[in-house]
Design an enzyme around this catalytic site. Structure first.
Site, PDB file in Angstrom:
ATOM      1  N   THR A  58       2.662  16.885 -37.038  1.00 21.14           N
ATOM      2  CA  THR A  58       1.380  16.943 -36.348  1.00 21.14           C
ATOM      3  C   THR A  58       0.279  17.334 -37.309  1.00 21.14           C
ATOM      4  OG1 THR A  58       0.003  18.089 -34.729  1.00 21.14           O
ATOM      5  CG2 THR A  58       1.944  19.278 -35.475  1.00 21.14           C
ATOM      6  N   ASP A  67      -2.291  18.600 -36.351  1.00 21.70           N
ATOM      7  CA  ASP A  67      -2.876  19.823 -35.789  1.00 21.70           C
ATOM      8  C   ASP A  67      -2.260  21.081 -36.395  1.00 21.70           C
ATOM      9  OD1 ASP A  67      -4.494  18.358 -34.137  1.00 21.70           O
ATOM     10  OD2 ASP A  67      -3.129  18.436 -32.428  1.00 21.70           O
ATOM     11  N   GLY A 107      -8.559  18.507 -33.347  1.00 20.84           N
ATOM     12  CA  GLY A 107      -7.924  19.801 -33.108  1.00 20.84           C
ATOM     13  C   GLY A 107      -8.231  20.264 -31.699  1.00 20.84           C
TER      14      GLY A 107
END
Lengths: 398, 398
Positions: B139, B141, B184
């Protein structure tokens, strides 16, 4: 050619910065060094504004290592400006020139900047002020006439091509309709670059809209519907400057109050409005579900680390050529990049008149535009050497 | 460890693609090859959807050169999906597993995907279906617990850092207020990466807003006003997921009808709405003139050619580790990247329980967040080895 003109040199960088505009600036410095007559080499902070404010950065003695590092740094190292000098402003420019004994003036920029250069040069002649004045080409829009292409374009085109290669694979992985808005007010060169990484018609962008063709909503929707029905996905490349048949930019149809710069240009970049407008249109009219829009924005022109090597070296060479010509006699003008051969790719740097390039706009050759919604594969022959090899991709999904 | 489990393997890639998710997939293939018991190695087209549709790409015999080329290609080479399997969907997964004699299941994804993996694994146990099931972290993120960082983050962070380095110089050349919206949803790691190229407080981003801190309009405006007054320019980094004290995402305040995916996540990316909202707010409340907003969008996760070498090799190694563990005995779990040392930078790949990582979210350590509007310089020690060296810049303007 007689006695060389004794005095100082000023370099300015104007308009939107690029990834290689500092190459041109450093090229001018390198071309001026050691030339008889040339004393100080000054950079004008924020272009013409630095001149009228006597706000300079002394470039005369910067070491080669630092010059190289500056050259590799994106954006305008001297600062830029969008001021458009009027007569009073030009008078102040000449006051500064006289006070600082400026005899060499280099202005790196696009068509608005070349026009500023032309005006300053003509005023010098009218006032019998001996000045060697050169414009150095710079614009990611690639819209200067007489140039095969312009410094700044190759690197921005490289960014756009690499972005589309990745986004095409993203769109294939999670299928939907995706719109990417690319810079380009009147010319579609940068938007057209989105096709460079395409390996077959299965790869996106599947549709490309440039400002050279009037944008028609109904045709656009029919195009998108057709591609989506056929492929289950659709990647679209759109110039920020697309406009309707009357010439009204699509983005101005939305804005409550439109922002304009000193050159009368409407603000197109720095907003996601156009992408969102087209996205909403597709959702509403086609009932499509997964529709996304990205606007590449300022990343295209100054991203740190995506540079075309050809672009960098041509920008440097064009600056050096301007300096060499300006110190070679009573001469002024602009530098044009002329392609000599496709394979091996070679270019030459030729002097043209300031009036040849000033305030004129080159657009995409219609032969590259297919059905008003795509760019022909033959465009790659023109573009590839300017951009350089792209990082290859390998697919197994399609 | 007894007789190795005889059967076929399936690999799936789920959720948002990254620049290195194919490294993980190729790592799994490499780790499985030659292992006793492992017969066919299948890729599921579009993740779980490919499983229930028996839609596979046979990876068993792909040559190493092609595997390497696939690994270097951004986005999910097998295709991805955002489907969240319910009980009936999982039944269909098991039908396929039985029919295809799948005994090894690898699922590369983020926290939603690790939860899918956990559910499938638990169903296998309930049904006494022998399955070795591994989740591989992925990911941009960077929000998986138990991981020092996640594959995909380093390359996306590199893109964001390089973009901000260029845009900082662009903003310095043509001063104004510039907002960049970074991906995000709940975690500010990627937005925080915007500071990596900062050399001094003069460099932007001057302000950074992450979802870990409730966003307050008045404080935001006061922050921007202060920086702009002090520096004559202001570069701002904002997470797409910023929300007010009630947890309402700012972007949802605008949208007429909010789009949600199967996991209940509101659409944040693929629109310039948040950037334009903040831009309008500054124009109206501060009367500022040159305000621009860019939304980095999908470019951050799949740009072709901006990759962290560490990220690429860690993604590959984590996939390989998952395959080695899965074929080493009756074992399941997820792989976590654990940092062993900052200098020299070394990591290890450890097995954790699926329930340790599934559906949990890691956020930025509060020690990195300064005054709710910036990221501390100490974050660089954490981030720099994950991203690798950035292309240096040299300035003369400031």
């Amino acid at each position: 050619m007689g006695t060389p003109l004794e005095g100082n040199a000023i370099i300015g960088q104007s308009g939107g910065p690029t990834a290689v505009i500092n190459q041109s600036m450093v090229g001018v410095v390198e071309g001026l060094r050691g030339k008889p007559g040339v004393q100080k080499i000054l950079g004008a902070r924020h272009a013409v504004r630095g001149i009228i404010n006597h706000d300079f950065i002394d470039l005369t003695d910067i070491g080669q290592d630092k010059l190289d590092a500056i050259a590799r740094t994106p954006s305008a190292g001297l600062g830029s400006s969008r001021d458009k000098p009027d007569a009073a402003y030009c008078e102040r420019i000449f006051e500064a020139f006289r006070k600082e004994n400026i005899r060499y003036f280099f202005y790196i920029g696009g068509n608005d900047s070349s026009d500023t250069c032309r005006i300053v040069n003509e005023m010098a002649k009218q006032q019998d002020y001996e000045l060697h004045c050169f414009h150095c080409p710079k614009t990611i829009d690639n819209d200067l006439v007489k140039n095969d292409h312009t410094p700044g374009y190759g690197s921005a085109a490289r960014f756009v091509a690499q972005a589309f290669m990745g986004d095409n694979l993203d769109n294939a992985a999670l299928p939907g309709i995706k719109i990417n808005v690319v810079m380009g007010r009147h010319a579609g060169f940068l938007t057209a670059a989105s096709m460079l990484g395409r390996r077959s018609p299965a790869d996106g962008p599947h549709l490309i809209y440039v400002p050279e063709v009037a944008f028609d909503e109904d045709k656009f929707l029919a195009d998108v519907d057709k591609v989506f029905t056929e492929r289950g996905r659709c990647l679209i490349s759109v110039s920020e400057g697309i406009h309707d048949a009357d010439g009204t930019a699509l983005v101005t149809k939305l804005a409550e109050d439109v922002e304009k710069d000193a050159h009368g240009n409407v603000q197109l970049s720095g907003t996601g409005a156009l992408g969102d407008l087209l996205s909403d249109l597709i959702k509403k009219k086609l009932g499509a579900k997964r529709v996304r829009a990205d606007t590449f924005g300022y990343l295209q022109r100054c991203f740190n680390g995506v540079v075309s090597e050809a672009d960098a070296s041509e920008a440097r060479a064009s600056g050096r050529k301007a300096a060499e010509l300006a110190t070679s006699g009573d001469i002024d003008g602009s530098i044009a990049i002329v392609r000599k051969s496709d394979a091996p790719y070679t270019v030459d740097y030729e002097r043209i008149e300031l009036s040849d390039v000033a305030a004129k706009t080159k657009t995409l050759d219609p032969k590259y535009i297919v059905d008003g919604n795509n760019i022909d594969e033959s465009f790659k022959k023109y573009l590839a050497p300017i951009v350089g090899d792209l990082p290859p991709v390998e697919t197994i999904l399609y």
